[in-house]
Design an enzyme around this catalytic site. Structure first.
Site, PDB file in Angstrom:
ATOM      1  N   ASP A 210       0.852  -1.186   0.000  1.00  0.00           N
ATOM      2  CA  ASP A 210       0.000   0.000   0.000  1.00  0.00           C
ATOM      3  C   ASP A 210       0.889   1.237   0.000  1.00  0.00           C
ATOM      4  O   ASP A 210       1.826   1.329   0.779  1.00  0.00           O
ATOM      5  CB  ASP A 210      -0.903  -0.004   1.248  1.00  0.00           C
ATOM      6  CG  ASP A 210      -2.083   0.931   1.073  1.00  0.00           C
ATOM      7  OD1 ASP A 210      -1.913   2.072   0.583  1.00  0.00           O
ATOM      8  OD2 ASP A 210      -3.217   0.542   1.431  1.00  0.00           O
TER       9      ASP A 210
ATOM     10  N   LEU B 261      -8.896   2.407 -10.694  1.00  0.00           N
ATOM     11  CA  LEU B 261      -9.018   1.511 -11.833  1.00  0.00           C
ATOM     12  C   LEU B 261      -7.667   1.141 -12.426  1.00  0.00           C
ATOM     13  O   LEU B 261      -7.395  -0.003 -12.766  1.00  0.00           O
ATOM     14  CB  LEU B 261      -9.887   2.194 -12.897  1.00  0.00           C
ATOM     15  CG  LEU B 261     -10.253   1.360 -14.108  1.00  0.00           C
ATOM     16  CD1 LEU B 261     -11.006   0.124 -13.698  1.00  0.00           C
ATOM     17  CD2 LEU B 261     -11.077   2.189 -15.075  1.00  0.00           C
TER      18      LEU B 261
ATOM     19  N   CYS C 260     -14.183  23.782 -23.054  1.00  0.00           N
ATOM     20  CA  CYS C 260     -15.020  24.982 -23.138  1.00  0.00           C
ATOM     21  C   CYS C 260     -16.104  25.009 -22.070  1.00  0.00           C
ATOM     22  O   CYS C 260     -16.494  26.078 -21.595  1.00  0.00           O
ATOM     23  CB  CYS C 260     -15.644  25.127 -24.529  1.00  0.00           C
ATOM     24  SG  CYS C 260     -16.394  23.615 -25.121  1.00  0.00           S
TER      25      CYS C 260
ATOM     26  N   CYS D 228     -12.010  -9.862 -25.350  1.00  0.00           N
ATOM     27  CA  CYS D 228     -11.278  -9.047 -24.379  1.00  0.00           C
ATOM     28  C   CYS D 228      -9.838  -8.930 -24.845  1.00  0.00           C
ATOM     29  O   CYS D 228      -9.137  -9.928 -24.980  1.00  0.00           O
ATOM     30  CB  CYS D 228     -11.321  -9.696 -22.997  1.00  0.00           C
ATOM     31  SG  CYS D 228     -10.275  -8.874 -21.779  1.00  0.00           S
TER      32      CYS D 228
END
Lengths: 602, 327
Positions: free
Chosen positions: A18, A89, A143, A402
């Site tokens: 971690d 992710l 924008c 995949c």
């Protein structure tokens, strides 16, 4: 979740990685940590805490990023099972690829509020983590942020990534904020530069008037923009704080303790972070915060990056976002809510994490026992579905298209004449494909490589290539060219077939290129309601966008559940659900027609 | 629960610590939690998970009742007991766990109540808003549940058991008013719960065929335990034949097919004895923790009225078991 997982079993050898340190907001659920540990490494403190009640297990802790080079395929091969409690992710995809390469089963998981899930991934037997697309955090067209915000989150992004960054961040960074005023005359000087010994109040008010007043007036000059939109109101200090215009927001009114972290709220006597301040109060907070940065934290100015745990930064961004929102007729928000949006905070409680951790351990045990027929994906629901609060589902077979575990070629629509290699690498290869240290080849020609250990001339060559447009690379990339892209560490290799296209829609295809041939990601909304379904990019508190990927997950479950509702529970013909007469009380979602394409494990 | 909530703010300390959970249930709920008093009788793997959760959540106070002296067996599923005999020797489970729990959240008052749950009544009970029983005899559970219902104060009652890899939670909130978020709009709701007595007295033949098998299995075991004069969870595999015989009788009386209470399931439960599988404790303690929080805060659909988990199939199911009258 990781706190909970570690303790129960006597695993002979376990290792935890971690990169985070402990924060106060972790303590409501990460119970291996105490207040005295704040600031210390999570991995090390967790290890120490676990050893207190299981002194005989062998734990090694690394205060490191799991994406570091040391955690390569050889490293992962040491383990019988990998348990993830990651919060972003990117890292999950990285670990997924390493586990595939090392052929080690992976138990993935995530929680948000009352929702959670546990999934098992075994190469060749089940879907890998990336077989089902995971939504990427929503990004906004430039924008919208700079000129035409319509939601509070747009104002937050402006306040955080433009204003805060401009004032306190790296001066050399590109920034879309307009810094020139009509008054700076021919010298076109930067309004944001504070003149030597310029009075702080004057400086603050000047900034205020510039970004909330002048810049808005400038924007209003472009009629086209406002043809179908509500016109924003310029806000000047003289309007927001009429009586205080010339009064010093001085230290004589300061209520704060010298020793404590500087806070505009505390200084001004605002005690309630849930309160929504009006325009005047937001203005006071903004000016005060700006002042406090310069007075108390001057050394950090020029290096600051917004941090949700930096109280003063949160106050500044909240106030700035609110003033902008007020201009544009967007509802204002409290500091508490603004902080949630700005910090992409994922809400979290101890109970859900406990449940999911228990489920993770149960799956891990199955993996260690080689009980592969019993692997389940388990979903923790807030509201019961067919009486179930915890719903196990059999894993799917790998997705044949995949690109991560099945090597399908991809297709990239791009303008090869105007797009630089660097853009493709940043937007597609690193971002969408999640490669960390990619290598790009065209035929036999290596046009780019990332990582350590490059020779100087090689590195220089690659740097040059980055700035070239695709068509002008040493091996030219044109329509029909095939790129081979690899990440050596992840042991992942992909082919990308190039299709040249001249035009891209600025709003729908903001990247100027489109990747296809894999299950397209679902874009997920970042909402401006702090309490509601949460956010895109991650929070350090170990909670994934996964479950907030309610669109993706819910659709799949809904499909399945919907069709089940149509069947009478007592019907004996083509039972969609394996009946509970068996000892094996498994919910089998096999025959659902929509799922017929995806075959079940076994 | 606990009367009106005054408009004071959370302290800075609370705001910082509870930030992530306030984003789940709101400030108001957090304030209510801080005023709630919980009693847990029976300190074991499942209940300490519950305790850990509600202490972290910030309840007002938690009282633990369990005079049993700590044994080495307790270390299997109770991580609050340090594996150091010099610390736990000759001390009660409640005492040792109380000490550990205090550490988890200094803002919660954790204490020990000496005594026996079979004697809890009246005034003592009224000190609490929530009572949780575990590993007590059915007789005791019925007694306490009845007293909760008799009290003029609204006291929520829960029972939780973990046997090996299976678990059961029972909920009795009497009349419970709460708020449910329906498409973003708060909607007031009210539920009426059956007492424990009612919930275990329903004729089995009246129950839907798909009712969780654990419901029946647990009733058989309870019956067996009380008929043998055993304390809770003191049976072992050698009792299996007698348990199966009891199943046969009960099924006959209740007109239920014996296959509704699989032998394999009873075997697992009997063989488990006192053992609790730690991850299952975590799951049960998590679910119950959420229930306690829902009940105190008055937010969210509470479980009505049983919850079952079995890691063999991995399902966590709710069962709404009615009372004895057929409607």
């Amino acid at each position: 979740m990781s706190c909970q997982m570690v303790y129960p079993r006597n695993f002979t050898f376990s290792l935890q990685i971690d990169l985070d340190t402990i924060e106060v907001s972790n303590l409501n659920r990460q119970f291996l940590f105490r207040k005295c540990h704040v600031g210390q490494s999570k991995a090390h403190v967790a290890r120490d805490a676990v050893l207190k009640f299981r002194p005989n297990i062998n734990i090694t802790s690394y205060h490191a990023n799991v994406k570091d080079a040391q955690f390569n395929v050889e490293f992962f091969k040491q383990f019988n099972v990998v348990l993830n409690g990651l919060d972003n992710l990117d890292a999950r995809r990285h670990v997924n690829r390493l586990c595939l390469a090392a052929e080690v089963p992976l138990v993935e998981s995530g929680t948000t509020g009352f929702l959670g899930q546990v999934t098992v991934h075994v190469k060749g037997k089940t879907e890998c983590y990336e077989c089902q697309p995971k939504p990427v955090p929503k990004s906004y067209p430039v924008c919208t942020i700079t000129s035409t915000p319509s939601k509070f989150v747009h104002c937050i992004v402006w306040a955080k990534d433009l204003l805060f960054a401009k004032l306190f961040g790296d001066k050399n960074q590109d920034n879309d904020l307009n810094v020139h005023s009509s008054e700076s005359g021919a010298s076109k000087s930067n309004v944001f530069e504070r003149s030597k010994d310029e009075d702080l109040d004057q400086y603050a008010r000047r900034i205020y008037d510039h970004v909330f007043g002048y810049n808005i007036e400038l924007a209003l000059e472009n009629e086209e923009t406002w043809k179908n939109r509500r016109r924003p109101n310029p806000v000047y200090i003289r309007d927001a704080l009429p009586e205080e215009d010339s009064r010093q927001n001085g230290s004589s009114h300061d209520c704060s303790n010298e020793q404590e972290e500087p806070s505009a709220m505390v200084s001004l006597g605002f005690r309630n972070p849930q309160e929504i301040w009006n325009l005047a109060d937001n203005s006071r907070v903004l000016l005060k915060a700006l002042r406090l940065f310069f007075e108390k934290r001057e050394k950090e100015i020029g290096n600051l990056i917004f941090d949700k745990d930096d109280q003063l930064a949160v106050e500044f961004v909240t106030a700035a976002a609110n003033i902008r929102a007020s201009s544009f007729g967007i509802p204002l928000h409290s500091l508490f809510e603004a902080k949630g949006v700005a910090g992409n905070i994922v809400h979290a409680v101890a109970t859900t994490n406990a449940i999911i951790a228990g489920l993770i351990v149960i799956e891990a045990i199955k993996v260690l026992q080689g009980d592969y027929k019993k692997y389940r994906m388990t979903y923790c629901l807030e509201h019961p579905s067919r009486k179930m609060l915890l719903m196990p589902v059999e894993p799917f077979e790998p997705n044949k298209s995949c690109y991560v575990c099945s090597e399908t070629p991809l297709l990239l629509d791009v303008n090869t004449k105007t797009t630089k290699l660097r853009e493709v690498i940043d937007k597609i290869i690193k971002s969408k494909l999640g490669m960390n240290l990619p290598l790009v080849m065209i035929g036999h020609t290596l046009v780019f490589e990332d990582g350590d250990g490059l020779e100087e001339d090689e590195a220089a060559n690659y740097a040059l290539n980055l700035e070239k447009v695709l068509a002008e690379l040493p091996a030219p990339v044109i329509n029909g060219t095939k790129l081979t892209v690899e990440d050596f560490q992840q042991e992942l290799s992909c082919s990308i077939n190039i299709k040249h296209r001249e035009e891209f829609d600025e709003e729908k295809e903001p990247d100027g290129m489109v990747l296809s041939g894999w299950s397209a990601p679902v874009e997920k909304q970042v909402t401006s309601n702090g309490g509601a379904s949460s956010s895109g990019a991650p929070d350090t508190d170990g909670n994934p966008e996964d479950i907030s990927t309610k669109p993706g997950m819910k659709r799949k479950l809904d499909e399945v559940l919907d069709s089940k509702e149509k069947f009478d529970a007592s019907s004996t013909s083509s039972a969609q659900v394996v009946d509970d007469d068996d000892d094996d009380d498994m919910v089998m979602l096999d025959e659902d027609p929509k799922l017929a394409k995806k075959k079940r494990l076994q | 629960m606990g009367g009106g909530v005054p408009e004071e703010l959370l302290t800075a300390q609370e705001t910082a610590l509870y930030d992530r959970q306030i984003r789940v249930w709101g400030v108001d709920a957090q304030k209510r939690l801080s005023k709630a008093h919980v009693l847990v009788c029976g300190v074991n793997g499942a209940t300490i998970e519950l305790c850990k959760n509600i202490v972290l959540a910030g309840v007002g106070s938690l009282s633990l009742m369990d005079d049993h002296v700590v044994t080495e067996d307790d270390l299997n599923a109770n991580f609050l007991i340090p594996p150091d005999e010099s610390i736990y020797s000759s001390r009660s489970r409640a005492e040792v766990c109380c000490e550990s729990l205090k550490d988890f959240n200094p803002m919660v008052r954790v204490s020990v109540e000496k005594g026996d749950p079979s004697l809890i009544d009246g005034e003592f009970l009224d000190k609490f808003d929530i009572i949780v029983l575990s590993r007590t005899s059915m007789k005791t559970k019925l007694f306490v549940n009845d007293n909760c219902r008799k009290s003029s104060k609204h006291i929520a009652f829960y029972a939780i058991e973990c046997k090996g890899s299976c678990g059961e939670i029972f909920v009795d909130l009497q009349k419970h008013s709460y708020v449910q978020k329906n498409a973003g709009e708060p909607e007031p709701k009210e539920l009426s719960y059956h007492s424990l007595q009612e919930a275990i007295s329903v004729p089995w033949k009246n129950l839907p065929r798909k009712t969780a098998k654990l419901y029946f299995a647990m009733r058989v075991l309870e019956n067996y335990e009380s008929s043998q004069g055993h304390g809770a969870c003191e049976i072992s595999l050698s009792d299996l034949p007698a348990v199966l015989a009891l199943r046969k009788n009960m099924c006959y009386e209740m007109s239920l097919n014996e296959s509704q209470i699989p032998t394999a399931l009873l075997e697992r439960l009997v063989a488990a004895g006192k053992k609790e599988h730690p991850p299952v404790c975590a799951i049960l303690g998590g679910i119950l923790g959420q229930e306690v929080i829902k009940s105190i805060s008055g937010k969210g659909d509470p479980i009505k009225n049983f919850f079952y988990f079995d890691d063999t199939d991995g399902k966590g199911v709710m069962e709404d078991i009615p009372g004895p009258s057929t409607n």
